[in-house]
Scaffold this motif. Structure first.
Motif, PDB file in Angstrom:
ATOM      1  N   ASP A 220       0.883  -1.162   0.000  1.00 50.51           N
ATOM      2  CA  ASP A 220       0.000   0.000   0.000  1.00 50.51           C
ATOM      3  C   ASP A 220       0.921   1.213   0.000  1.00 50.51           C
ATOM      4  O   ASP A 220       1.596   1.479   0.985  1.00 50.51           O
TER       5      ASP A 220
ATOM      6  N   HIS B  46      -8.408   4.815   2.264  1.00 48.11           N
ATOM      7  CA  HIS B  46      -7.771   3.496   2.146  1.00 48.11           C
ATOM      8  C   HIS B  46      -8.525   2.584   1.185  1.00 48.11           C
ATOM      9  O   HIS B  46      -8.578   1.381   1.380  1.00 48.11           O
TER      10      HIS B  46
ATOM     11  N   GLN C  55       2.984   4.433   2.684  1.00 48.03           N
ATOM     12  CA  GLN C  55       2.607   3.806   3.967  1.00 48.03           C
ATOM     13  C   GLN C  55       3.366   2.514   4.296  1.00 48.03           C
ATOM     14  O   GLN C  55       3.829   2.334   5.412  1.00 48.03           O
TER      15      GLN C  55
ATOM     16  N   ASP D  59      -6.623  -0.911  -1.702  1.00 43.38           N
ATOM     17  CA  ASP D  59      -5.579   0.122  -1.718  1.00 43.38           C
ATOM     18  C   ASP D  59      -4.178  -0.462  -1.853  1.00 43.38           C
ATOM     19  O   ASP D  59      -3.190   0.217  -1.567  1.00 43.38           O
TER      20      ASP D  59
HETATM   21 MG    MG Z   1      -4.162   1.971   3.082  1.00 42.31          MG
END
Ligand code: MG
Ligand code: F6R
Ligand code: MG
Length: 375
Positions: free
Chosen positions: A15, A22, A98, A56
């Protein structure tokens, strides 16, 4: 490259930014990844590749001759994620980068954030495989379906009636807390296996192998699941460890329909909103893989491929894009409703030790002087 030669299938996902929140991956991220993998294919590093997403998570499906844990292949995936992160930042996508938990690549992508499922296989005359991609859940979500495919005769008729698989399979199970593993054979050790993998937040099936006497070498996996635990790697919550898996099918292995059959039942998995809730996993076509309701419910996509004698990925076929899974989707929605009505109560909300977000320490701190002994 030909039948009988070795090829490695690697599914690596991360991700690197959601669109919006998200829920999904922006096409520009997939374009960037395609550009980078296409150049690697041109240079001969990759045999073939396919870029997609599930929710995501950006998903790279690759074939190559570098074996598992190749620093070249892992470095390539890392580069695709890094370059994609730059695009995600430009677009102001949510949580850009992320899952890239380290600043610099150091030879192996494991432990750096992305999820990985890889297997090196000797190409059979015909090599059907399924890659599974889940969003808003954890690796233990694969325990039940993988168990059913390879060990449950009520799911897989072949275990009973195909002489080529009647001997059963061998499971490699990881204790992801203690970082240990154990091998268990079915049907002999069925109950021991279930005793472990029923505790799906701790014991996860990592691989399945054929047994001695199978047409496929006993050291060659027939299924592999990503087992990364993001929040453990980072020491705190940084996102859910949405898993992927690769399963080989047919000819002494579960037939395609036996590989898919477990998903006709939308079993409960951990994840969903804030990685802190139990909910049903819904089998969906790719175009429906974007979690919306309460950031869910958790989704699973199944992509079907034939790997040809040159190692090319012939596919994908979006296998859950089929009315045969409509009932499972309806049932998942019904269960989602039922679970949601518990609001912040267990067992919809996960028990404290499995939650990835918790304000409990803060609440306890605030209330600490007001707690009095009960005589
Ligand atoms: Mg995410
Ligand atoms: C679960 C997930 C989402 C987020 C939620 C809150 O795996 O990714 O449910 O946890 O949307 O996200 P933040 O804290 O980023 O606002
Ligand atoms: Mg995700």
């Amino acid at each position: 490259m030909a039948v009988g030669e070795k090829i490695t299938v690697s599914v690596i996902k991360a991700d690197i930014g959601g669109w919006p929140g998200h829920s999904s991956v922006h096409p520009a991220l997939m374009e960037k990844a395609k550009e980078i993998l296409a150049a690697a294919k041109e240079e001969g590093i990759l045999t073939d590749f396919y870029v997609t997403h599930c929710g995501d998570d950006l998903q790279l499906v690759m074939t190559h001759k570098k074996g598992v844990d190749s620093s070249e292949i892992h470095g390539l995936a890392w580069k695709a994620f890094e370059e994609g992160t730059k695009v995600a930042k430009e677009l102001g996508l949510y949580g850009a980068g992320q899952d890239l938990l380290k600043d610099a690549f150091s030879g192996n992508i494991r432990g750096m954030g992305p999820g990985i499922a890889e297997m090196e296989i000797t190409l059979r005359k015909s090599e059907p495989i399924v890659t599974f991609h889940m969003d808003k859940t954890e690796p233990g979500a694969f325990n039940l379906p993988i168990f059913r495919m390879f060990a449950d005769p009520f799911n897989t008729a072949g275990l009973v009636i195909d002489p080529n698989m009647h001997m059963g399979f061998r499971f490699e199970v990881w204790d992801i807390l203690e970082h240990k593993r154990v091998f268990l054979s079915t049907p002999e050790e069925l109950y021991d296996l279930l005793a472990l993998i029923g505790a799906k937040s701790r014991y996860v099936i990592k691989r399945v192998f054929p047994k001695e006497g199978h047409k496929i070498d006993k050291n060659e996996p027939v299924a592999v699941i990503s087992t990364e635990k993001l929040y453990q790697i980072a020491g705190e919550y940084v996102g859910k460890d949405d898993p992927v898996a690769i399963v080989r099918a047919q000819s002494g292995l579960p037939a395609l329909g036996e590989v898919l059959e477990p998903f006709a039942f939308p079993h409960l998995v951990s994840g969903w909103m804030r990685g802190s809730h139990n909910g049903p996993i819904m089998p969906v076509p790719l175009r429906h893989s974007n979690p919306t309701r309460f950031d869910g419910p958790p989704r699973v996509v199944a992509l079907g491929w034939q790997i040809n004698s040159e190692g090319k990925l012939i596919g994908p076929v979006d296998l859950f894009d089929d009315p045969a899974f409509e009932w499972a989707r309806q049932k998942a929605l019904e269960i989602a409703d039922y679970m949601r009505r518990h609001g912040p109560f267990e067992p919809h909300r996960l028990p404290l030790e499995d939650m990835e977000y918790t304000t409990l320490p803060h609440v306890l701190e605030k209330l600490k002087d007001r707690f009095k002994s009960v005589e």
